[in-house]
Design a protein around this motif. Structure first.
Motif, PDB file in Angstrom:
ATOM      1  N   THR A  11       0.725  -1.288   0.007  1.00 26.57           N
ATOM      2  CA  THR A  11       0.127   0.376   0.058  1.00 26.57           C
ATOM      3  C   THR A  11       1.128   1.394  -0.055  1.00 26.57           C
ATOM      4  O   THR A  11       0.581   2.175  -0.628  1.00 26.57           O
ATOM      5  CB  THR A  11      -0.982  -0.015   1.290  1.00 26.57           C
ATOM      6  OG1 THR A  11      -1.787  -1.144   1.317  1.00 26.57           O
ATOM      7  CG2 THR A  11      -1.873   1.091   1.102  1.00 26.57           C
ATOM      8  N   ILE A  12       1.822   1.441   0.944  1.00 26.60           N
ATOM      9  CA  ILE A  12       2.615   2.538   0.672  1.00 26.60           C
ATOM     10  C   ILE A  12       3.712   2.591  -0.458  1.00 26.60           C
ATOM     11  O   ILE A  12       3.687   3.675  -0.901  1.00 26.60           O
ATOM     12  CB  ILE A  12       3.553   2.390   2.135  1.00 26.60           C
ATOM     13  CG1 ILE A  12       2.898   2.444   3.474  1.00 26.60           C
ATOM     14  CG2 ILE A  12       4.735   3.381   2.049  1.00 26.60           C
ATOM     15  CD1 ILE A  12       3.735   2.313   4.484  1.00 26.60           C
ATOM     16  N   THR A  24      11.334   3.843  -1.434  1.00 29.21           N
ATOM     17  CA  THR A  24      10.609   2.582  -1.171  1.00 29.21           C
ATOM     18  C   THR A  24      10.217   2.785   0.317  1.00 29.21           C
ATOM     19  O   THR A  24      10.678   3.471   0.978  1.00 29.21           O
ATOM     20  CB  THR A  24      11.450   1.359  -1.639  1.00 29.21           C
ATOM     21  OG1 THR A  24      12.714   1.397  -0.501  1.00 29.21           O
ATOM     22  CG2 THR A  24      12.041   1.105  -2.781  1.00 29.21           C
ATOM     23  N   PRO A  25       9.253   1.731   0.603  1.00 28.83           N
ATOM     24  CA  PRO A  25       8.603   1.785   1.711  1.00 28.83           C
ATOM     25  C   PRO A  25       9.908   1.432   2.893  1.00 28.83           C
ATOM     26  O   PRO A  25      10.199   2.060   3.871  1.00 28.83           O
ATOM     27  CB  PRO A  25       7.680   0.921   1.810  1.00 28.83           C
ATOM     28  CG  PRO A  25       7.054   1.124   0.629  1.00 28.83           C
ATOM     29  CD  PRO A  25       8.227   1.182  -0.357  1.00 28.83           C
ATOM     30  N   ALA A  26      10.535   0.513   2.706  1.00 25.60           N
ATOM     31  CA  ALA A  26      11.985   0.045   3.135  1.00 25.60           C
ATOM     32  C   ALA A  26      12.877   1.214   3.451  1.00 25.60           C
ATOM     33  O   ALA A  26      13.292   1.559   4.469  1.00 25.60           O
ATOM     34  CB  ALA A  26      12.587  -1.059   2.443  1.00 25.60           C
ATOM     35  N   ALA A  65       1.347  10.896   0.263  1.00 24.25           N
ATOM     36  CA  ALA A  65       2.499  10.334   0.697  1.00 24.25           C
ATOM     37  C   ALA A  65       3.080  10.923   2.057  1.00 24.25           C
ATOM     38  O   ALA A  65       3.677   9.956   2.808  1.00 24.25           O
ATOM     39  CB  ALA A  65       3.627  10.701  -0.133  1.00 24.25           C
ATOM     40  N   LEU A  66       2.862  12.274   2.453  1.00 26.31           N
ATOM     41  CA  LEU A  66       3.059  12.543   3.739  1.00 26.31           C
ATOM     42  C   LEU A  66       2.390  11.907   4.987  1.00 26.31           C
ATOM     43  O   LEU A  66       2.984  11.637   5.974  1.00 26.31           O
ATOM     44  CB  LEU A  66       3.047  14.163   3.787  1.00 26.31           C
ATOM     45  CG  LEU A  66       3.657  15.042   4.883  1.00 26.31           C
ATOM     46  CD1 LEU A  66       5.109  14.423   5.040  1.00 26.31           C
ATOM     47  CD2 LEU A  66       3.275  16.407   4.852  1.00 26.31           C
ATOM     48  N   LYS A  67       1.188  11.501   4.580  1.00 28.25           N
ATOM     49  CA  LYS A  67       0.160  10.700   5.714  1.00 28.25           C
ATOM     50  C   LYS A  67       0.956   9.437   5.907  1.00 28.25           C
ATOM     51  O   LYS A  67       0.821   8.892   7.007  1.00 28.25           O
ATOM     52  CB  LYS A  67      -1.300  10.756   5.223  1.00 28.25           C
ATOM     53  CG  LYS A  67      -1.740  12.079   5.283  1.00 28.25           C
ATOM     54  CD  LYS A  67      -3.171  11.855   4.997  1.00 28.25           C
ATOM     55  CE  LYS A  67      -4.101  12.942   5.185  1.00 28.25           C
ATOM     56  NZ  LYS A  67      -3.812  14.146   6.000  1.00 28.25           N
ATOM     57  N   TYR A  68       1.424   8.863   4.828  1.00 32.25           N
ATOM     58  CA  TYR A  68       2.144   7.593   4.835  1.00 32.25           C
ATOM     59  C   TYR A  68       3.440   7.509   5.924  1.00 32.25           C
ATOM     60  O   TYR A  68       3.398   6.852   6.752  1.00 32.25           O
ATOM     61  CB  TYR A  68       2.315   6.733   3.683  1.00 32.25           C
ATOM     62  CG  TYR A  68       0.998   6.502   2.955  1.00 32.25           C
ATOM     63  CD1 TYR A  68       0.309   5.348   3.513  1.00 32.25           C
ATOM     64  CD2 TYR A  68       1.056   6.557   1.483  1.00 32.25           C
ATOM     65  CE1 TYR A  68      -0.745   4.878   2.796  1.00 32.25           C
ATOM     66  CE2 TYR A  68       0.128   6.098   0.928  1.00 32.25           C
ATOM     67  CZ  TYR A  68      -0.937   5.269   1.639  1.00 32.25           C
ATOM     68  OH  TYR A  68      -1.949   4.706   0.998  1.00 32.25           O
ATOM     69  N   LEU A  91       9.355  -4.143   5.598  1.00 30.46           N
ATOM     70  CA  LEU A  91       9.952  -4.831   4.563  1.00 30.46           C
ATOM     71  C   LEU A  91       8.742  -5.639   3.958  1.00 30.46           C
ATOM     72  O   LEU A  91       7.621  -5.794   4.456  1.00 30.46           O
ATOM     73  CB  LEU A  91      10.929  -5.936   5.305  1.00 30.46           C
ATOM     74  CG  LEU A  91      12.248  -5.537   5.826  1.00 30.46           C
ATOM     75  CD1 LEU A  91      13.052  -6.687   6.510  1.00 30.46           C
ATOM     76  CD2 LEU A  91      13.023  -4.536   4.975  1.00 30.46           C
ATOM     77  N   PRO A  92       9.068  -5.967   2.617  1.00 30.25           N
ATOM     78  CA  PRO A  92       8.050  -6.816   1.824  1.00 30.25           C
ATOM     79  C   PRO A  92       7.648  -8.105   2.670  1.00 30.25           C
ATOM     80  O   PRO A  92       8.090  -8.467   3.631  1.00 30.25           O
ATOM     81  CB  PRO A  92       8.667  -7.353   0.738  1.00 30.25           C
ATOM     82  CG  PRO A  92       9.801  -6.415   0.246  1.00 30.25           C
ATOM     83  CD  PRO A  92      10.238  -5.979   1.780  1.00 30.25           C
ATOM     84  N   ASP A  93       6.270  -8.423   2.547  1.00 22.63           N
ATOM     85  CA  ASP A  93       5.799  -9.546   3.145  1.00 22.63           C
ATOM     86  C   ASP A  93       6.625 -10.843   3.036  1.00 22.63           C
ATOM     87  O   ASP A  93       7.384 -10.860   2.279  1.00 22.63           O
ATOM     88  CB  ASP A  93       4.376  -9.910   2.537  1.00 22.63           C
ATOM     89  CG  ASP A  93       3.385  -8.606   2.892  1.00 22.63           C
ATOM     90  OD1 ASP A  93       3.523  -8.142   3.917  1.00 22.63           O
ATOM     91  OD2 ASP A  93       2.348  -8.437   2.083  1.00 22.63           O
TER      92      ASP A  93
END
Length: 190
Positions: A11-12, A24-26, A65-68, A91-93
């Motif tokens: 989602t992120i 990336t989220p990571a 994106a800022l809320k994430y 990290l990824p699932d």
């Protein structure tokens, strides 16, 4: 353990991509945890200009994106300043490809180290434990998976490495990270 959990990786990732951000989220989580572990204030928005400069040439992020990022930061603050010893990494699932997991871990660690640098943590006077943790993290940031080796064995090793990264982060945060202000209570007189 934190009352809230990190948002879903995918989602992120989609939210950051749709906002035209090349992080990336990571990377985002590693950067934020690195800044927090280096002493970033936990009570203001001083993190935002640092993130904007580092990831988007100083330009602000779109609200979505800022809320994430705020959500990830909030959970990270809770985990790092709470009483538990758990740190969850974005990290990824678990069902992700082993190469993808290793790459994400490497990104997380690299950005954690960058986060420490962004807040100008004074590493010269760091304890021996912190210096050792940083040396370990620098080595882990170069992590790679050999496709010719036993992938199950490498997956097991990767899990151990992830746990070691968490321990290193907690050591660094214990020395440099900000603690929540404790309300002073008057002593009880009997």
């Amino acid at each position: 353990m934190s009352k809230t959990t990190l948002p879903d990786y995918v989602t992120i990732a989609l939210g950051l991509q749709s906002s035209k951000l090349s992080v990336t989220p990571a990377e985002l989580h590693g950067l934020l945890v690195g800044m927090l572990s280096g002493g970033l204030s936990i009570s203001d928005k001083s993190w935002q200009p640092l993130i904007f400069d580092y990831t988007n040439d100083g330009m602000g992020w779109p609200d979505k994106a800022l809320k994430y990022a705020e959500s990830v930061l909030s959970v990270s603050i809770d985990e790092l300043t709470g009483t538990g010893m758990d740190l969850f990494m974005l990290l990824p699932d678990d069902d992700a490809d082993l190469m993808e997991m290793a790459d994400a871990l490497s990104e997380w660690v690299n950005h954690f180290i960058s986060g420490l640098g962004l807040v100008n943590v004074a590493l010269k006077g760091a304890s021996r434990d912190v210096k050792e943790a940083l040396t370990d993290l620098e080595e882990i940031s170069k992590l790679g998976i050999d496709e010719d080796d036993d992938l199950q064995e490498q997956a097991d090793i990767l899990e151990q490495v992830i746990e070691h990264v968490k321990a290193c982060v907690l050591i660094i945060h214990a020395e440099f990270g900000k603690k929540p202000l404790q309300e002073k209570t008057a002593p009880t007189i009997h």
